[in-house]
Design an enzyme around this catalytic site. Structure first.
Site, PDB file in Angstrom:
ATOM      1  N   ASP A  69      18.642  -0.525  25.712  1.00  0.00           N
ATOM      2  CA  ASP A  69      18.266   0.404  24.647  1.00  0.00           C
ATOM      3  C   ASP A  69      19.228   1.589  24.684  1.00  0.00           C
ATOM      4  O   ASP A  69      20.027   1.709  25.601  1.00  0.00           O
ATOM      5  CB  ASP A  69      16.814   0.880  24.805  1.00  0.00           C
ATOM      6  CG  ASP A  69      16.482   1.186  26.245  1.00  0.00           C
ATOM      7  OD1 ASP A  69      17.358   1.735  26.950  1.00  0.00           O
ATOM      8  OD2 ASP A  69      15.361   0.892  26.689  1.00  0.00           O
ATOM      9  N   ASP A  71      19.707   5.712  24.506  1.00  0.00           N
ATOM     10  CA  ASP A  71      19.089   7.034  24.584  1.00  0.00           C
ATOM     11  C   ASP A  71      20.084   8.068  24.087  1.00  0.00           C
ATOM     12  O   ASP A  71      21.295   7.931  24.286  1.00  0.00           O
ATOM     13  CB  ASP A  71      18.732   7.364  26.040  1.00  0.00           C
ATOM     14  CG  ASP A  71      17.713   6.388  26.609  1.00  0.00           C
ATOM     15  OD1 ASP A  71      16.886   5.890  25.825  1.00  0.00           O
ATOM     16  OD2 ASP A  71      17.753   6.111  27.820  1.00  0.00           O
ATOM     17  N   ASP A 143      20.363  11.377  37.568  1.00  0.00           N
ATOM     18  CA  ASP A 143      20.322  10.829  38.929  1.00  0.00           C
ATOM     19  C   ASP A 143      21.691  10.427  39.489  1.00  0.00           C
ATOM     20  O   ASP A 143      22.128  10.948  40.508  1.00  0.00           O
ATOM     21  CB  ASP A 143      19.300   9.688  39.035  1.00  0.00           C
ATOM     22  CG  ASP A 143      19.377   8.667  37.912  1.00  0.00           C
ATOM     23  OD1 ASP A 143      20.327   8.737  37.102  1.00  0.00           O
ATOM     24  OD2 ASP A 143      18.501   7.778  37.851  1.00  0.00           O
TER      25      ASP A 143
END
Ligand code: ATP
Ligand code: MG
Length: 438
Positions: A69, A71, A143
């Site tokens: 997907d 983002d 992260d």
């Protein structure tokens, strides 16, 4: 605080600003984006905001993997995003983000966040980090370096603040900032490090890997529902088998799947779990739907089976005993991993069908066949047969029984075993020796 300041100064001294990587090096053109994410970026930029495709999609496109997907990260606050797109809604669990819908595609749009923790627990875990920030701050709170690349569709460049492009080339999962501090802020990042390493075939960079063994226990402080979200991503990634075994190597499974040790220590349990994971991975990679409930049912089956056998050996009636064992195993497991009820219901249906497959006389096979969960139950039994837990002949019988016309089904029925009645009604008294026993 001081550490953060020193780091910032050092980083500032090293290089000023991000690297702007041209298309000739990263290879992503506008056409590679999903139509929805491209529309979102164009609309936001035309309205005067910053907007980039970010995270896994950029990483995967650079690696030549089809993204799951897309983002988008933007300078526009969520309400502004919502106003710009008619088909959008604001959602927020830990922080507010906008979901923008285009047909079957949903683009997740998040506003740059500063990463400044507003609230931490006694272990350093961030409970709230809602403050908005700049693009640079947004990159620093992500992260891993390879997850902090910003693709600008207006000029087809990638903005790289943390050397993500170099780590992608070196095939390294590399955490941003001081590893121990980042894991304390959010212990789920340890699971994510292993997940990305397994999914991408990367190594975990040594300093990123080093603290995992000692900090792994912090995962126990994370709410079980959040662990479930991350585990679901891990198990449905197409690399579940590899990831689970790597989690175990890093000692991370204790806080997630406490029963995994017990299950994987029995040869049959290990074979069955591996076969189920391989099957799930194959389906996921072929783009077929995979059922989390089926996989969780497989993961815990040998624990259910072991306790059920023990109960039956003590003389308990098999069916109530099975119910009791299922509930005990689920209670124990869901302390760590909150499996939603919609899944545990299906797991139980799959488990409860297993003893019914042993019954091949009278009306029972027809009743079994008409069960809503028959297909999943049958697939599950087929895996049990492949692992050597039940005879393959049983799986073959049911495979044929499903397909043939009624008269042939009747011919296939077996003689009732001694003491077995050919009716579906429960007229029997509990017996010690019953075809339902595991
Ligand atoms: P996948 O392809 O598996 O979806 P992803 O990188 O897109 O991988 P997501 O869980 O969708 O992973 O998260 C999107 C992005 O949000 C990440 O790439 C990362 O930049 C950021 N992110 C997600 N979880 C965390 C976290 N726990 N800590 C910091 N940043 C995170
Ligand atoms: Mg993603």
């Amino acid at each position: 605080m001081i550490k953060k300041f020193i780091r910032r100064v050092l980083r500032f001294g090293k290089k000023s600003g991000p690297q702007i990587i041209p298309k000739s090096r990263h290879g992503i053109s506008r056409e590679h984006l999903s139509s929805g994410s491209l529309r979102v970026c164009d609309t936001l930029q035309n309205a005067g905001h910053e907007a980039y495709v970010v995270g896994g999609a950029v990483r995967d496109l650079i690696l030549g993997v089809v993204p799951k997907d897309f983002d988008v990260a933007t300078s526009a606050p969520p309400e502004t995003v919502h106003k710009l797109f008619r088909r959008s809604r604001l959602i927020g669990r830990r922080f507010q983000i906008a979901h923008v819908m285009f047909g079957s595609e949903t683009v997740e749009v998040s506003t740059f966040r500063s990463g400044a923790a507003e609230d931490k627990d006694e272990h350093g875990r961030v409970l709230r980090d809602n403050a908005y920030g700049t693009r640079e701050q947004d990159a620093a709170r992500r992260d891993f370096t390879a997850n902090a690349l910003y693709y600008d569709a207006s000029n087809e460049t990638v903005v790289d603040f943390h050397g993500g492009m170099a780590d992608l080339s070196a095939k390294l999962v590399h955490i941003i900032g001081e590893p121990g501090e980042r894991y304390r802020e959010d212990p789920v990042r340890m699971l994510r490090a292993v997940r990305f390493a397994a999914k991408l075939g990367f190594k975990i960079e040594p300093a990123t890997r080093a603290p995992i063994r000692s900090l792994g226990k912090l995962i126990e402080n994370v709410p079980a529902a959040r662990i479930f979200d991350e585990m679901q991503k891990l198990l449905l990634s197409g690399h579940a088998k590899n990831t689970l075994h790597r989690l175990r190597e890093e000692g991370l499974h204790h806080g997630v799947l406490p029963l995994l040790d017990v299950i994987l220590e029995q040869p049959l349990g290990m074979r069955f779990v591996n076969l189920s994971l391989e099957d799930t991975d194959r389906r996921a990679l072929e783009g077929k739907p995979v059922s989390p409930a089926f996989l969780f049912a497989a993961l815990f089956w040998h624990e259910v089976l072991a306790t059920w056998r023990a109960e039956c050996a003590k003389g308990a009636h098999p069916v109530p005993a099975l119910h009791k064992c299922m509930d005990e195993v689920l209670d124990e497991q869901t302390k760590k991993l909150a499996i939603p009820r919609r899944f545990t219901t299906i797991m139980k249906e799959i488990w409860l069908l297993q003893p019914r497959f042993e019954q091949r006389s009278g009306k029972r096979p027809f009743a079994t066949l008409s069960q809503e969960r028959f297909r999943a139950g049958y697939d599950f039994m087929h895996l049990r047969a492949k692992s050597g837990e039940v005879p393959m002949e049983l799986a073959e019988w049911w495979e044929r029984f499903q397909d043939v016309p009624h008269d042939q089904q009747v011919e296939m029925l077996q003689e009732p075993k001694a003491g077995e009645r050919s009716t579906t009604r429960r007229r029997r008294k509990p017996r010690a020796e019953t075809p339902l026993a595991p």
